[in-house]
Design a protein around this motif. Structure first.
Motif, PDB file in Angstrom:
ATOM      1  N   TYR A 100       0.871  -1.173   0.000  1.00 36.90           N
ATOM      2  CA  TYR A 100       0.000   0.000   0.000  1.00 36.90           C
ATOM      3  C   TYR A 100       0.909   1.223   0.000  1.00 36.90           C
ATOM      4  N   GLY A 101       0.938   1.917  -1.130  1.00 37.28           N
ATOM      5  CA  GLY A 101       1.781   3.099  -1.247  1.00 37.28           C
ATOM      6  C   GLY A 101       0.948   4.339  -1.504  1.00 37.28           C
ATOM      7  N   THR A 102       1.266   5.421  -0.812  1.00 40.87           N
ATOM      8  CA  THR A 102       0.546   6.677  -0.968  1.00 40.87           C
ATOM      9  C   THR A 102       1.500   7.769  -1.410  1.00 40.87           C
ATOM     10  N   SER A 103       0.999   8.689  -2.252  1.00 36.88           N
ATOM     11  CA  SER A 103       1.771   9.828  -2.740  1.00 36.88           C
ATOM     12  C   SER A 103       3.040   9.321  -3.444  1.00 36.88           C
ATOM     13  N   MET A 104       4.235   9.796  -3.083  1.00 31.35           N
ATOM     14  CA  MET A 104       5.421   9.249  -3.733  1.00 31.35           C
ATOM     15  C   MET A 104       5.571   7.761  -3.435  1.00 31.35           C
ATOM     16  N   GLY A 105       5.104   7.321  -2.278  1.00 29.72           N
ATOM     17  CA  GLY A 105       5.114   5.893  -1.982  1.00 29.72           C
ATOM     18  C   GLY A 105       4.295   5.093  -2.981  1.00 29.72           C
ATOM     19  N   GLY A 106       3.252   5.714  -3.542  1.00 28.56           N
ATOM     20  CA  GLY A 106       2.486   5.054  -4.595  1.00 28.56           C
ATOM     21  C   GLY A 106       3.273   4.954  -5.887  1.00 28.56           C
ATOM     22  N   ARG A 107       4.104   5.937  -6.160  1.00 33.32           N
ATOM     23  CA  ARG A 107       4.976   5.852  -7.330  1.00 33.32           C
ATOM     24  C   ARG A 107       5.992   4.715  -7.142  1.00 33.32           C
ATOM     25  N   VAL A 108       6.545   4.640  -5.944  1.00 28.61           N
ATOM     26  CA  VAL A 108       7.482   3.555  -5.634  1.00 28.61           C
ATOM     27  C   VAL A 108       6.784   2.204  -5.759  1.00 28.61           C
ATOM     28  N   ALA A 109       5.565   2.111  -5.251  1.00 26.52           N
ATOM     29  CA  ALA A 109       4.816   0.856  -5.301  1.00 26.52           C
ATOM     30  C   ALA A 109       4.558   0.419  -6.736  1.00 26.52           C
ATOM     31  N   GLN A 110       4.350   1.374  -7.645  1.00 18.80           N
ATOM     32  CA  GLN A 110       4.163   1.023  -9.059  1.00 18.80           C
ATOM     33  C   GLN A 110       5.383   0.270  -9.583  1.00 18.80           C
ATOM     34  N   TRP A 111       6.576   0.811  -9.320  1.00 21.57           N
ATOM     35  CA  TRP A 111       7.794   0.163  -9.802  1.00 21.57           C
ATOM     36  C   TRP A 111       8.044  -1.171  -9.098  1.00 21.57           C
ATOM     37  N   LEU A 112       7.682  -1.249  -7.841  1.00 21.38           N
ATOM     38  CA  LEU A 112       7.838  -2.514  -7.128  1.00 21.38           C
ATOM     39  C   LEU A 112       7.011  -3.603  -7.809  1.00 21.38           C
ATOM     40  N   ALA A 113       5.770  -3.285  -8.160  1.00 19.88           N
ATOM     41  CA  ALA A 113       4.902  -4.264  -8.805  1.00 19.88           C
ATOM     42  C   ALA A 113       5.339  -4.557 -10.239  1.00 19.88           C
ATOM     43  N   ILE A 114       5.926  -3.571 -10.899  1.00 22.82           N
ATOM     44  CA  ILE A 114       6.382  -3.750 -12.280  1.00 22.82           C
ATOM     45  C   ILE A 114       7.665  -4.577 -12.330  1.00 22.82           C
ATOM     46  N   ARG A 115       8.629  -4.198 -11.502  1.00 24.78           N
ATOM     47  CA  ARG A 115       9.962  -4.798 -11.566  1.00 24.78           C
ATOM     48  C   ARG A 115      10.077  -6.111 -10.789  1.00 24.78           C
ATOM     49  N   HIS A 116       9.237  -6.262  -9.777  1.00 24.21           N
ATOM     50  CA  HIS A 116       9.336  -7.437  -8.900  1.00 24.21           C
ATOM     51  C   HIS A 116       7.942  -8.041  -8.691  1.00 24.21           C
ATOM     52  N   PRO A 117       7.297  -8.499  -9.751  1.00 24.56           N
ATOM     53  CA  PRO A 117       5.896  -8.934  -9.630  1.00 24.56           C
ATOM     54  C   PRO A 117       5.700 -10.096  -8.664  1.00 24.56           C
ATOM     55  N   GLY A 118       6.711 -10.942  -8.513  1.00 18.96           N
ATOM     56  CA  GLY A 118       6.571 -12.067  -7.602  1.00 18.96           C
ATOM     57  C   GLY A 118       6.574 -11.680  -6.139  1.00 18.96           C
ATOM     58  N   ARG A 119       6.959 -10.432  -5.837  1.00 19.58           N
ATOM     59  CA  ARG A 119       7.021  -9.985  -4.440  1.00 19.58           C
ATOM     60  C   ARG A 119       5.735  -9.289  -3.988  1.00 19.58           C
ATOM     61  N   VAL A 120       4.822  -8.990  -4.924  1.00 18.45           N
ATOM     62  CA  VAL A 120       3.624  -8.203  -4.615  1.00 18.45           C
ATOM     63  C   VAL A 120       2.383  -9.051  -4.834  1.00 18.45           C
ATOM     64  N   ARG A 121       1.633  -9.318  -3.748  1.00 16.40           N
ATOM     65  CA  ARG A 121       0.407 -10.117  -3.849  1.00 16.40           C
ATOM     66  C   ARG A 121      -0.766  -9.241  -4.294  1.00 16.40           C
ATOM     67  N   ARG A 122      -1.034  -8.179  -3.537  1.00 17.97           N
ATOM     68  CA  ARG A 122      -2.067  -7.212  -3.883  1.00 17.97           C
ATOM     69  C   ARG A 122      -1.491  -5.810  -3.717  1.00 17.97           C
ATOM     70  N   LEU A 123      -1.999  -4.873  -4.524  1.00 16.61           N
ATOM     71  CA  LEU A 123      -1.418  -3.536  -4.615  1.00 16.61           C
ATOM     72  C   LEU A 123      -2.505  -2.490  -4.385  1.00 16.61           C
TER      73      LEU A 123
END
Length: 269
Positions: A100-123
């Motif tokens: 769960y990322g908010t504001s810039m944390g939401g931008r970071v969360a986008q890349w986390l889900a893009i670059r490391h899809p196996g590490r993110v269950r729900r976004l």
């Protein structure tokens, strides 16, 4: 040290470039990573993280440049911040988590889900944007408010951008979302550049995690039109606007927002 910190396990993670990152793991259950906004440490989440306990344990971190983490010279980027989250997950022995990322944390969360899809269950992406030329940017008046040389004037402007006057009248603070006062100037600038240079537009369709996008409909810091852009770009994403809320909808609309996120995280795959 706050009551929240006293109940948390603090771990120092090391990134591949040697940066030490302070992270906090609190509660029991499957992990939920909470990512804060620009130039903020983990205290951004102090007001709401307990809403998820009982369903999830929560993981926060002080991003590089903030809190008890190292504050190396820049440049920083949202891609680098996402890779830093992976280092935190590795240090905690967490193979996969909700994010769960908010504001810039939401931008970071986008890349986390893009670059490391196996590490993110729900976004969950809150009060954020895809960045780049496709994003809807804040207006010139807001930029001028935040560029004033008086730090106290900037904090007052930020408080007004975060919360409605009615909510602030009932909740006089202190507010945890106005920036980490311990940040050195170079780190503050590096966070600003990282947020401004974020552009995940072309890669958003690669996100495979079930995604929920949230926003306040009175947000002038990150205009709410970005909600539709993200939800339309991420396959299968759902979205919700909170009426009357500004940037910190997660506090101002806390019961409704927390219920919505808890329900989303509890859904079966």
């Amino acid at each position: 040290m706050t009551e929240h910190d006293q109940q948390a396990t603090t771990v120092i993670a090391r990134t591949p470039d040697g940066t030490a990152l302070a992270c906090q793991h609190r509660g029991q259950g499957p992990p939920l990573v909470l990512l804060a906004g620009q130039a903020n440490d983990h205290h951004w989440w102090d007001g709401v993280r307990e809403d998820f306990h009982g369903l999830r344990s929560t993981i926060t971190l002080d991003p590089r440049g903030t809190g008890d983490s190292d504050k190396p010279e820049g440049p920083y980027s949202t891609v680098q911040f996402a890779d830093d989250v992976v280092a935190v997950l590795d240090a905690l022995g967490v193979p996969r988590a909700d994010v769960y990322g908010t504001s810039m944390g939401g931008r970071v969360a986008q890349w986390l889900a893009i670059r490391h899809p196996g590490r993110v269950r729900r976004l969950v992406l809150g009060c954020t944007s895809p960045g780049g030329p496709h994003a809807v940017e804040r207006d010139t008046a807001v930029r001028k408010l935040l560029a004033r040389p008086d730090p106290e004037a900037v904090r007052r402007a930020l408080a007004d951008l975060m919360y409605s006057p009615e909510w602030r009248a009932a909740h006089p603070g202190p507010y945890r979302t106005l920036g980490d006062p311990r940040m050195p100037a170079h780190a503050r600038r590096a966070h600003l550049v990282a947020s401004n240079e974020h552009d995940a537009w072309n890669d958003l369709p690669r996100i495979t995690a079930p995604t929920l996008v949230l926003h306040g409909d009175q947000d002038r810091l990150t205009p709410p039109d970005n909600l539709g852009l993200l939800a339309g770009r991420i396959p299968g994403a759902r979205s919700r606007l909170f009426a009357g809320a500004r940037h910190a909808y997660f506090e101002e609309c806390r019961p409704e927002a927390a219920d919505l996120v808890r329900g989303f995280l509890a859904e079966e795959e």
